[in-house]
Design a protein around this motif. Structure first.
Motif, PDB file in Angstrom:
ATOM      1  N   TYR A  55       0.882  -1.163   0.000  1.00 17.90           N
ATOM      2  CA  TYR A  55       0.000   0.000   0.000  1.00 17.90           C
ATOM      3  C   TYR A  55       0.924   1.218   0.000  1.00 17.90           C
ATOM      4  O   TYR A  55       1.567   1.525   1.009  1.00 17.90           O
ATOM      5  CB  TYR A  55      -0.906  -0.009   1.226  1.00 17.90           C
ATOM      6  N   ARG A  56       0.966   1.895  -1.134  1.00 21.47           N
ATOM      7  CA  ARG A  56       1.958   2.955  -1.334  1.00 21.47           C
ATOM      8  C   ARG A  56       1.817   4.058  -0.311  1.00 21.47           C
ATOM      9  O   ARG A  56       2.799   4.549   0.235  1.00 21.47           O
ATOM     10  CB  ARG A  56       1.820   3.539  -2.766  1.00 21.47           C
ATOM     11  N   ASP A  57       0.567   4.505  -0.059  1.00 23.78           N
ATOM     12  CA  ASP A  57       0.305   5.545   0.917  1.00 23.78           C
ATOM     13  C   ASP A  57       1.276   6.719   0.678  1.00 23.78           C
ATOM     14  O   ASP A  57       1.547   7.062  -0.468  1.00 23.78           O
ATOM     15  CB  ASP A  57       0.450   4.943   2.324  1.00 23.78           C
ATOM     16  N   GLU A  58       1.807   7.307   1.742  1.00 23.46           N
ATOM     17  CA  GLU A  58       2.783   8.389   1.602  1.00 23.46           C
ATOM     18  C   GLU A  58       4.060   8.042   2.366  1.00 23.46           C
ATOM     19  O   GLU A  58       4.713   8.899   2.957  1.00 23.46           O
ATOM     20  CB  GLU A  58       2.198   9.705   2.115  1.00 23.46           C
ATOM     21  N   TRP A  59       4.409   6.748   2.356  1.00 28.78           N
ATOM     22  CA  TRP A  59       5.632   6.329   3.030  1.00 28.78           C
ATOM     23  C   TRP A  59       6.856   6.925   2.337  1.00 28.78           C
ATOM     24  O   TRP A  59       6.860   7.104   1.114  1.00 28.78           O
ATOM     25  CB  TRP A  59       5.747   4.808   3.008  1.00 28.78           C
ATOM     26  N   ALA A  60       7.886   7.214   3.108  1.00 25.48           N
ATOM     27  CA  ALA A  60       9.151   7.643   2.498  1.00 25.48           C
ATOM     28  C   ALA A  60       9.713   6.533   1.623  1.00 25.48           C
ATOM     29  O   ALA A  60      10.338   6.786   0.597  1.00 25.48           O
ATOM     30  CB  ALA A  60      10.150   8.028   3.591  1.00 25.48           C
ATOM     31  N   ASP A  61       9.497   5.282   2.036  1.00 21.80           N
ATOM     32  CA  ASP A  61       9.860   4.107   1.232  1.00 21.80           C
ATOM     33  C   ASP A  61       8.635   3.205   1.198  1.00 21.80           C
ATOM     34  O   ASP A  61       8.122   2.786   2.242  1.00 21.80           O
ATOM     35  CB  ASP A  61      11.048   3.366   1.862  1.00 21.80           C
ATOM     36  N   ALA A  62       8.168   2.900   0.001  1.00 18.45           N
ATOM     37  CA  ALA A  62       6.923   2.134  -0.153  1.00 18.45           C
ATOM     38  C   ALA A  62       7.000   0.753   0.484  1.00 18.45           C
ATOM     39  O   ALA A  62       5.954   0.138   0.740  1.00 18.45           O
ATOM     40  CB  ALA A  62       6.571   2.001  -1.638  1.00 18.45           C
ATOM     41  N   TYR A  63       8.195   0.261   0.768  1.00 18.67           N
ATOM     42  CA  TYR A  63       8.338  -1.061   1.381  1.00 18.67           C
ATOM     43  C   TYR A  63       7.651  -1.112   2.749  1.00 18.67           C
ATOM     44  O   TYR A  63       7.251  -2.184   3.208  1.00 18.67           O
ATOM     45  CB  TYR A  63       9.814  -1.410   1.524  1.00 18.67           C
ATOM     46  N   ALA A  64       7.518   0.037   3.401  1.00 16.23           N
ATOM     47  CA  ALA A  64       6.889   0.070   4.723  1.00 16.23           C
ATOM     48  C   ALA A  64       5.441  -0.405   4.678  1.00 16.23           C
ATOM     49  O   ALA A  64       4.925  -0.931   5.661  1.00 16.23           O
ATOM     50  CB  ALA A  64       6.957   1.481   5.303  1.00 16.23           C
ATOM     51  N   GLY A  65       4.768  -0.231   3.551  1.00 14.59           N
ATOM     52  CA  GLY A  65       3.377  -0.655   3.444  1.00 14.59           C
ATOM     53  C   GLY A  65       3.189  -2.039   2.869  1.00 14.59           C
ATOM     54  O   GLY A  65       2.062  -2.444   2.563  1.00 14.59           O
ATOM     55  N   LYS A  66       4.288  -2.793   2.734  1.00 14.15           N
ATOM     56  CA  LYS A  66       4.201  -4.125   2.129  1.00 14.15           C
ATOM     57  C   LYS A  66       3.292  -5.042   2.948  1.00 14.15           C
ATOM     58  O   LYS A  66       3.311  -5.022   4.176  1.00 14.15           O
ATOM     59  CB  LYS A  66       5.594  -4.747   2.021  1.00 14.15           C
ATOM     60  N   THR A  67       2.498  -5.858   2.248  1.00 11.84           N
ATOM     61  CA  THR A  67       1.565  -6.763   2.906  1.00 11.84           C
ATOM     62  C   THR A  67       1.698  -8.170   2.340  1.00 11.84           C
ATOM     63  O   THR A  67       2.021  -8.344   1.163  1.00 11.84           O
ATOM     64  CB  THR A  67       0.113  -6.273   2.730  1.00 11.84           C
ATOM     65  N   TYR A  68       1.459  -9.151   3.202  1.00 13.83           N
ATOM     66  CA  TYR A  68       1.478 -10.561   2.800  1.00 13.83           C
ATOM     67  C   TYR A  68       0.073 -11.157   2.873  1.00 13.83           C
ATOM     68  O   TYR A  68      -0.082 -12.358   3.019  1.00 13.83           O
ATOM     69  CB  TYR A  68       2.421 -11.350   3.716  1.00 13.83           C
TER      70      TYR A  68
END
Length: 888
Positions: free
Chosen positions: A828-841
């Motif tokens: 979930y891209r959201d507004e993270w500085a790095d999109a990896y923070a929103g990664k989901t399994y």
């Protein structure tokens, strides 16, 4: 006309506060209307009659509230005008401050002409609806409309809560009915009208949300007007301004050069005035990257100024004795004063009014003492709940004549403390967690919030599961099903052709069957051991999942999870405030910060000298050798070459010193984080771990573990709570090296595969390998700490949900060019500085996404403890991680 970008921002923030005062006055009018309504008949009617009549008059209250809120149309117009004015103010600031840096009159006039043309061009952004500043104003107006709609609903809610609480409490006989009504008003109306609930499910008061919306819009408009004018004039680089009281988040950005559209890094650019002279400019980041890291957060006073290569220098830091933390203490005391004045406004009896007045005066005396000690200026207008006049008293029935201190009810005890409190609440889910006590770095506010969260959050894994599902059968039947499931799987496998893969699967399921049968036997005897809950895990058919859904059918967290997350974020916010306070008070950190600044300043000075030396070398080299004086020319060149080499060595040494100081600074900050958490609970411990040989079923993905794994483990463990680590007793951690290059954690084997060599970094850890090890240990904790997965899921979902709709998942490989991410790695891209923070399994368990792993806690551990320049999130992520470490 504004003469600097930061002054334009300051004026925008002040204008936002003035408009927000209109919303605070409306909120007080609404509270007084509620108080007048509930005070009717309080001394002459019985409880049931009073409650029935008051609820029957709710329509009358709604009409009064609607009339009050209609006055807010004028406030909304004033807010819209404030945004327009702020944008123009920012444009004016850009036109003035950039040219003012040039001493050469001809160069200044040329730049003034370019800026004036850009100013006219930028004004077009205010003409077309839906673009530029008009879009910013429209979005703010929409938010203010939501405040008015929410306020009408909030008045209704507060009124009903007061009536319900008062009528229910009176039946206990603990207090007189007038005192009960006063308490109800204090408990509900005293908190204000919650005018809006945002996408993160946080409730805001009318004034707080309106001021946040207006302040954010006006400050953004001032900055955007400034940046747009510079950009249209061809000035891409800007320098971050200084602020009188800088928060720890923005302080590292002061004096840094940012690019609006260009790329960060060291660039050779032509001198603004001297034609042909090249200067080196260190562009730290882009403006969007800096904002993603926390710069320009709501309430931020920093602006931007044009950066002219070879000309612009950082402005001197204002000489003040007070700190940012001191100003936040002033804001807190001002809010406390307004809170007691608001409570006085809704009081229905003289005792309550006197009590609120005494508390208000005590808070004012405390504020005056704080301001005198810190040298801050008092702002009396911030202490008022109604501008220009004291709060009006609501209508109340005449006070009874009997003794003003009635005897306590029969069989009870007189109330103790400042105010009477309701009867004791029922035992909370987290009653088994230990209480935290303030002391040292840990404030009373943080201790209170942590204790509240620990009381309210579930302790056991089953309780977390119960919060999102209902059990249809007993545990015994669920265990029977798990055993039957394993037996069925073995029958299916034995019927297949016995290949090597099938034989391997049979061995795995045989082990699973034995483990489940053993766990079932221990369960029947009441002797559950660590790890049994994994063997006795629940399966789908025995649970009815109860997620909320958005308009597209996406699963959203249950309301209870949202409430649990609120408690964690509240605790994390207080811990983060204590951490920032510790940063500002720590002498060692100040010394390292000063060393870093000195080294960076020296680097800039050497850059200037080096550029001048290089320019002189080019000038002398341009002289033909055929001209007279060639001997002097060559001699001068030798001197310049030597000077250039010396300056390069000194510059490299200053740069290395800067990097060393920065590394030590981050290590000191990480140490302070651990010291703060140690006031909450024990940190670190011993974890049983065993190395893999590199052979066996996982040999295709895992090789023999690296030799330094013990030191990496020892560096990572102090950053985890001791009781979390103790949960793993009896289950050794298996360690190997990843053959794929990427580290991973495999729950079914209790395995962590380390990266072969992730490399160095500029954070607090000795290497990136140790930082990655902590990340993977965070994944292991998901198997042992109940609630961790659920709160991760809720946090990511909350951020990725806008207006009740969950954003679509995106492939990481499309967001990170030239990466090695697979097609099924989504975020979930959201507004993270790095999109990896929103990664989901969640694709592994689409019907129960709260039961699978995430990445947000793990990357948050890296942000909190590594503190390197490569961040995954901002302040909110750090608060989330600190809250989890302090509460669960």
């Amino acid at each position: 006309m504004a003469d600097s970008g930061v002054e334009a921002v300051e004026r925008a923030i002040e204008q936002a506060r003035l408009v927000a005062d209109m919303y605070e006055q409306a909120e007080l009018d609404l509270l007084e209307a509620i108080a007048r309504q509930v005070a009717r008949g309080v001394d002459v009617e019985d409880t049931e009659t009073w409650a029935t009549k008051r609820l029957g008059e709710i329509q009358q209250l709604r009409k009064q509230a609607a009339a009050i809120l209609r006055r807010m149309e004028a406030a909304k117009k004033a807010a819209t005008q404030a945004v327009q004015d702020a944008y123009r103010d920012g444009m004016d600031a850009a036109e003035a401050e950039a040219a003012a840096q040039l001493a050469d009159s001809k160069a200044r006039k040329r730049l003034e002409k370019v800026l004036a043309d850009a100013r006219k061009l930028g004004a077009k952004d205010q003409v077309n609806p839906g673009s530029g500043v008009n879009e910013l104003a429209r979005q703010m107006a929409t938010m203010l409309d939501d405040v008015q709609v929410g306020a009408l609903r909030g008045v209704d809610d507060v009124y009903r809560q007061v009536v319900a609480f008062a009528s229910g409490s009176e039946l206990t006989g603990a207090l007189t009915f007038r005192q009960v009504v006063a308490r109800a008003l204090d408990r509900f109306a005293g908190k204000g009208v919650k005018g809006f609930t945002d996408s993160a499910n946080r409730s805001w008061g009318m004034r707080e949300y309106a001021e946040m919306a207006i302040r954010t819009a006006t400050a953004r408009a001032a900055r955007d007007g400034h940046l747009a004018t510079l950009r249209d004039a061809g000035l891409d680089l800007v320098m971050v301004s200084n602020a009188l009281y800088s928060c720890p988040i923005c302080l590292p950005w002061e004096g840094e050069v940012l690019a609006q559209q260009g790329q960060p890094g060291v660039h050779r650019l032509e001198h603004t005035i001297n034609d042909g002279e090249m200067v080196e400019v260190n562009v730290r980041a882009t403006v969007p990257q800096a904002r993603a890291a926390g710069l320009n957060h709501p309430g931020c006073h920093h602006g931007f100024g044009a950066y002219l290569p070879g000309v612009t220098r950082p402005a001197p830091k204002p000489d003040v004795t007070a700190t940012y933390r001191d100003t936040q203490t002033q804001r807190r005391l001002e809010r406390e004063i307004r809170g007691w004045k608001r409570k006085r406004a809704v009081a229905t009896d003289a005792r309550s009014r006197r009590f609120a007045e005494e508390k208000s005066k005590a808070a004012q005396e405390k504020l005056q003492q704080h301001l005198a000690e810190k040298g801050l200026r008092r702002k009396k207008d911030r202490e008022q709940v109604r501008r220009g006049e004291p709060p009006r008293e609501p209508f109340t029935a005449p006070e009874p004549k009997p003794d003003p201190t009635p005897a306590p009810p029969t069989g009870g005890q007189p109330p103790r403390g400042d105010e009477p409190t309701p009867a004791a609440a029922k035992p909370q889910p987290g009653a088994g967690r230990a209480a935290v006590h303030a002391g040292g770095m840990l404030s009373q506010d943080a201790a209170d919030r942590i204790n509240r969260a620990r009381r309210e959050l579930p302790v056991e894994r089953d309780a977390w599961l119960d919060a999102r599902s209902s059990a249809d059968e007993t545990k015994r039947r669920r265990i029977d099903h798990l055993i039957a499931d394993a037996e069925k799987k073995l029958v299916e496998l034995r019927a297949k052709r016995q290949t090597k893969k099938v034989k391997s699967d049979i061995a795995v399921w045989q082990d699973a069957l034995k483990a489940r049968q053993s766990a079932a036997a221990r369960f029947a005897a009441g002797q559950i051991l660590p790890g049994d809950e994994r063997n006795l895990q629940d399966v789908g058919p025995y649970r009815t999942l109860q997620y909320r859904k958005d308009a597209n059918g996406a699963l959203l967290p249950p309301e209870s999870y949202e409430t649990f997350l609120d408690r964690v974020m509240e605790a994390g916010e207080a811990l983060h405030d204590d951490l920032m306070d510790a940063f500002t008070r720590d002498q060692r950190r100040d010394e390292l910060r000063a060393r870093q600044i000195r080294a960076r300043t020296r680097q800039y000075e050497l850059d200037d000298e080096l550029n001048r030396a290089r320019g002189e070398v080019k000038r002398v080299e341009a002289v033909p050798r055929s001209e007279p004086g060639v001997h002097e020319r060559d001699k001068r060149l030798d001197e310049l070459y030597g000077q250039r080499e010396r300056l390069m060595r000194e510059r490299d040494a200053a740069l290395a010193d800067h990097h060393d100081a920065l590394r030590e600074l981050r290590r000191r900050e990480a140490e302070l984080v651990r010291d703060l958490l140690a006031r909450v609970r024990g940190m670190g411990g011993r974890m049983e771990a065993k190395p893999l040989s590199g052979s066996g079923l996982l040999s295709a993905r895992v090789s023999k573990v690296r030799d330094d794994w013990t030191s990496l483990l020892a560096e990572a463990l102090p950053n985890l709570p001791s009781d979390w680590i103790r949960r793993t007793v009896g289950r050794p951690l298996w360690l190997g090296n990843s053959r794929t290059g990427r580290a991973f954690q495999r729950a079914v084997d209790d395995l962590i595969a380390l990266p072969s060599n992730a490399g160095d970094n500029d954070g607090a850890f000795s290497s990136e390998d140790a930082e990655v090890f902590l990340h993977e240990l965070g994944h292991r904790m998901e198997d042992y700490v109940p609630g961790l997965r659920e709160l991760e899921y809720t946090f990511v979902r909350r951020r990725a949900t806008s207006n009740g709709t969950l954003e679509k998942r995106e492939q990481l490989k499309k967001l990170h060019a030239y990466s090695s991410y697979a097609s099924d790695e989504v975020t979930y891209r959201d507004e993270w500085a790095d999109a990896y923070a929103g990664k989901t399994y969640e694709s592994a368990k689409p019907d129960d996404p709260a039961g699978v792993s995430s990445e947000v806690f793990q990357v948050g551990l890296q942000d909190v403890f590594a503190r390197s320049s490569e961040r995954f999130g901002g302040i909110e992520l750090q608060r989330f991680v600190l809250g989890l470490l302090g509460v669960l």
